[in-house]
Design an enzyme around this catalytic site. Structure first.
Site, PDB file in Angstrom:
ATOM      1  N   LYS A   1     -11.734  -1.595   7.277  1.00 13.99           N
ATOM      2  CA  LYS A   1     -10.888  -2.637   7.846  1.00 13.99           C
ATOM      3  C   LYS A   1     -11.100  -2.777   9.349  1.00 13.99           C
ATOM      4  O   LYS A   1     -11.270  -3.865   9.856  1.00 13.99           O
ATOM      5  CB  LYS A   1      -9.414  -2.352   7.536  1.00 13.99           C
ATOM      6  CG  LYS A   1      -9.120  -2.325   6.040  1.00 13.99           C
ATOM      7  CD  LYS A   1      -7.663  -2.017   5.765  1.00 13.99           C
ATOM      8  CE  LYS A   1      -7.386  -1.880   4.281  1.00 13.99           C
ATOM      9  NZ  LYS A   1      -7.606  -3.111   3.523  1.00 13.99           N
TER      10      LYS A   1
ATOM     11  N   ASP B   1      -0.920   6.575   6.807  1.00 14.43           N
ATOM     12  CA  ASP B   1      -2.075   5.778   6.420  1.00 14.43           C
ATOM     13  C   ASP B   1      -2.254   4.724   7.511  1.00 14.43           C
ATOM     14  O   ASP B   1      -1.441   3.823   7.667  1.00 14.43           O
ATOM     15  CB  ASP B   1      -1.807   5.119   5.064  1.00 14.43           C
ATOM     16  CG  ASP B   1      -2.889   4.127   4.657  1.00 14.43           C
ATOM     17  OD1 ASP B   1      -3.859   3.929   5.415  1.00 14.43           O
ATOM     18  OD2 ASP B   1      -2.745   3.523   3.572  1.00 14.43           O
TER      19      ASP B   1
ATOM     20  N   TRP C   1       0.816  -1.217   0.000  1.00 15.84           N
ATOM     21  CA  TRP C   1       0.000   0.000   0.000  1.00 15.84           C
ATOM     22  C   TRP C   1       0.845   1.261   0.000  1.00 15.84           C
ATOM     23  O   TRP C   1       0.535   2.234  -0.684  1.00 15.84           O
ATOM     24  CB  TRP C   1      -0.981  -0.018   1.176  1.00 15.84           C
ATOM     25  CG  TRP C   1      -2.011  -1.090   1.016  1.00 15.84           C
ATOM     26  CD1 TRP C   1      -2.207  -2.174   1.814  1.00 15.84           C
ATOM     27  CD2 TRP C   1      -2.962  -1.211  -0.057  1.00 15.84           C
ATOM     28  NE1 TRP C   1      -3.224  -2.961   1.318  1.00 15.84           N
ATOM     29  CE2 TRP C   1      -3.702  -2.393   0.172  1.00 15.84           C
ATOM     30  CE3 TRP C   1      -3.254  -0.444  -1.183  1.00 15.84           C
ATOM     31  CZ2 TRP C   1      -4.730  -2.812  -0.679  1.00 15.84           C
ATOM     32  CZ3 TRP C   1      -4.268  -0.868  -2.048  1.00 15.84           C
ATOM     33  CH2 TRP C   1      -4.995  -2.038  -1.790  1.00 15.84           C
TER      34      TRP C   1
END
Length: 365
Positions: free
Chosen positions: A195, A171, A102
């Site tokens: 999530k 993040d 990511w």
């Protein structure tokens, strides 16, 4: 069918108590007689919810008063562009620490808008985070970017990097609200809700006020933090249902004891799985260095460091027969992955641990 034990990495399990609340609210939100999904975002009813969710975020994370809390659309990947569009203008350059898939995607996106210094460059294998003494941070960078927990590879920062005054952007999509963090050490924190803190559709952004008013001229209004802050996250129709769900999940965290309790449970749950891996004499193999193993996403292989395809397929088949679902590793890395987010109970993780022990007894040589 029996109870389902959902270890999916996202969209992930929601707390069962939250479902009970949402069932009651689904067609009668806040006594209006209609659903939040058909309520105008310009009504006092929605304004009340908007403030309520901001307040629970601020209280849970002890967010200082000089930070704005935003609810945006576009997913975490939207902020891969949103971060440089809002911040890179000061010097035209940014530092990126790539510790998994990511952060690699985020760095690639940022290159469209300025110069990116790969402090930790992309690699074929993400298993560790080099000591900060080896990093070459640019004191002239507009910001330093990290992903605090890599969902796919299971690499998690065990401490907050010292960026020597350069704004730190994080993040936190897959470990948001799993432990306390000192928000004041970050310039920006963001994460997709699906999530660990809600359902798909909303991104939570926490941004320090002095970092506003710096967006590039080409920044779309929908990604411009300053524009959205001035509009109190109601620039256009926001993802209202996703914001409601996030709010109810965060209220559930408060009820369950807050972030200290979430951190305590995260350690207990992840230790159950990691201990079995360590005691399996190599039958189960966790590729990530112990110091940076994620407490939220636990990837492992079976039979060998590269995995035994037949054994892993049998493991997944047997798991599904016991209603242990969504354990297949990400398509980019394969293997097995157990996500032990806040909503996954200790009892559910114990059920998985028991299955892992039985599978080991049956198949270990």
């Amino acid at each position: 069918m029996g109870k389902i034990h959902n270890f999916g990495a996202g969209p992930a399990k929601l707390p069962e108590e939250v479902y009970d609340i949402l069932k009651d609210e689904f067609t009668n939100f806040d006594g209006t007689g209609i659903s939040i999904m058909e309520t105008s975002h310009r009504t006092p009813t929605y304004f009340k919810l908007n403030k309520e969710v901001q307040d629970v975020v601020r209280n849970l994370m002890n967010v200082p008063s000089n930070y704005k809390i935003l609810f945006l659309s576009g997913g975490g990947q939207g902020q891969f562009a949103g971060v440089p569009l809002n911040l890179i203008s000061r010097t035209g350059t940014a530092d990126y620490l790539v510790t998994g898939a990511w952060s690699a995607k985020a760095a690639k996106e940022a290159k469209k808008y300025g110069k990116v210094n790969m402090v930790l460059p992309p690699t074929d294998r993400y298993v560790d985070i080099p000591d900060q003494s080896t990093w070459n941070l640019d004191p002239n960078a507009s910001y330093v970017y990290i992903c605090t927990n890599e969902t796919i590879h299971g690499v998690e920062f065990d401490s907050i990097p010292d960026t020597k005054g350069v704004p730190l952007v994080a993040d936190m999509s897959s470990n948001f609200m799993s432990k306390k963090v000192d928000v004041s050490k970050f310039g920006v924190i963001y994460g997709g809700a699906q999530k660990n803190i809600g359902t798909a559709g909303v991104v939570l952004v926490i941004v320090r006020e002095d970092l506003l008013n710096q967006a590039l001229p080409i920044c779309p209004s929908i990604l411009d933090w300053t524009v959205n802050a001035k509009a109190d996250s109601i620039l256009n129709t926001p993802p209202m249902f996703a914001i409601l769900v996030m709010g109810r999940v965060l209220q559930w965290i408060v009820k369950k004891g807050g972030l200290d309790k979430m951190a305590e449970l995260a350690t207990k749950k992840s230790s159950l799985i990691y201990d079995i891996i360590e005691e399996s004499n190599g039958f189960y193999y966790a590729p990530v260095a112990k110091a940076v193993r994620s407490k939220m996403n636990i990837p492992f292989r079976i039979g060998s460091p590269t995995g035994d395809d037949a054994l892993e397929k049998e493991f997944l088949k047997g798991a599904e027969a016991l209603n242990l679902i969504q354990l297949k590793g990400h398509r980019d890395v394969g293997g097995i992955r157990a996500s032990t987010y806040n909503a996954v109970t200790l009892e559910e993780v114990q059920t998985l641990a028991n299955y892992m022990k039985e599978f080991y007894k049956k198949h270990a040589k």
